[in-house]
Design an enzyme around this catalytic site. Structure first.
Site: not given
Length: 375
Positions: A344, A329, A247, A219, A327
């Site tokens: 994720s 991720s 993801d 993402h 942030g």
């Protein structure tokens, strides 16, 4: 030469040198199995003493080895497994006592259950094929309850669409309903300073180095998107990306940047060398590194969970009790020195707590034909 890459390479070399020197200077029984920083993080996040953390890490390594052997020994009777921190042993669920002696001989405890892991996986797969309302946070197979757990947002539990989804779920197989206060969300964030990577106006975190680049969350950017490094200079390009459904993503890096088998400890612990990607069992301790909240630890709560984000469902996720924030991720989940997956999303924060999901690194490596960079 990029400053961060140079520091990481130097840290990796230093860790390797110190590690080899220590092994030669001390008897095998005296060589520590974990750094003082890692033990301190486990004390803070898991409430363990240094000795308890050392013992748990050793027990979890044994459990990870036993799990693959027990699955083979159990065959069609296998009902799932999990690590029990109380006993320090792996528990294997079985639908037939005929395999019990062989599984116990491997060093695992057993529990007799009604449904096999295969039957539960098929029930979950039938749910995966259906759209879910926003009031349903996700669903996963839980070996401990021997059921498919459907998690609903507490405020929406009585909504007609949520109740209808749960009723349909019960028709597919054994279902347990759990509640969460907040729906899951991804952890991308707007551009801020730090040691991240950027794509567009989104900041995310590097997961694990692979030969030729790194893996991260899907993402954070689509295939073809340009990536900038911590200093704003061109760093690489998204070669593959999948979200929702999955993801995960693969970013190739440009000349001037290089990869090292290191997960940043952000000063909380020494940087961690990555030595493999053996999957930790449910119940095992696990830690996460991200560019916003740095280093935090917790436990593996569930595997193969479908998480229902507002953008769509993501499958085959692992749920943890580790906190995260915007942030983080794409950042690394690691258990001991074994890579586990990339961050994720989740709910909560690192002030009040929460839960976070990751996508398995082994799935990403297989999808793009990548090789993990290991020490």
């Amino acid at each position: 030469m990029k400053r961060t890459s140079a520091l990481r390479a130097a840290a990796a070399a230093l860790l390797l040198t110190v590690g080899l020197g220590a092994a030669q200077a001390m008897p095998a029984s005296a060589v520590p199995t974990a750094s003082a920083g890692l033990l301190d993080a486990m004390r803070q996040d898991l409430g363990l003493t240094a000795r308890q953390a050392e013992e748990r890490l050793a027990a979890e390594r044994t459990a990870a080895r036993v799990e693959s052997e027990a699955r083979k020994a159990a065959g069609g009777s296998y009902g799932g497994s999990w690590f029990d921190p109380g006993t320090g042993r792996l528990v294997v669920a079985l639908t037939d006592r005929a395999e019990e002696a062989e599984v116990k001989a491997l060093g695992a405890d057993t529990r007799l259950v009604r449904h096999s892991a295969g039957a539960l996986d098929r029930a979950k797969a039938r749910l995966d094929a259906r759209p879910a309302p926003s009031g349903v946070a996700g669903w996963h197979v839980d070996p401990r309850s021997n059921s498919v757990v459907v998690t609903v947002v507490r405020a929406d539990r009585n909504a007609p669409a949520v109740r209808a989804f749960v009723e349909r779920a019960r028709e597919t197989g054994p279902v347990t309903v759990a509640e969460t206060a907040t729906a899951p969300r991804t952890y991308a964030a707007g551009t801020v300073g730090g040691d991240p990577y950027y794509t567009g106006n989104v900041r995310c975190s590097i997961g694990f180095s692979v030969h030729g680049g790194f893996v991260t969350a899907g993402h954070c950017g689509g295939a073809g998107a340009a990536v900038r490094g911590w200093d704003g200079s061109a760093m690489g390009t998204f070669q593959g990306s999948s979200f929702p459904g999955d993801d995960y993503a693969y970013v190739s890096i440009h000349s001037g940047w290089w990869t090292v088998p290191v997960v940043l400890g952000w000063g909380a612990i020494p940087d961690r060398l990555v030595k493999g990607s053996a999957e930790a069992p449910v119940g095992a301790s696990i830690c996460r590194s991200g560019s916003t909240t740095k280093w935090h630890c917790g436990s593996v709560l569930a595997k193969n969970e479908t998480v229902n984000y507002s953008q769509g469902a993501v499958h085959q996720m692992t749920k943890t009790s580790v906190c995260a924030e915007g942030g983080d991720s794409g950042g690394a989940f690691i258990s001991g020195d074994q890579a586990q997956g990339v961050t994720s999303g989740g709910w909560g924060n690192c002030s009040t707590g929460g839960e976070t999901w990751f996508q398995s690194v082994n799935e990403i490596l297989g999808r793009y034909g990548l090789t993990l960079h290991t020490a």
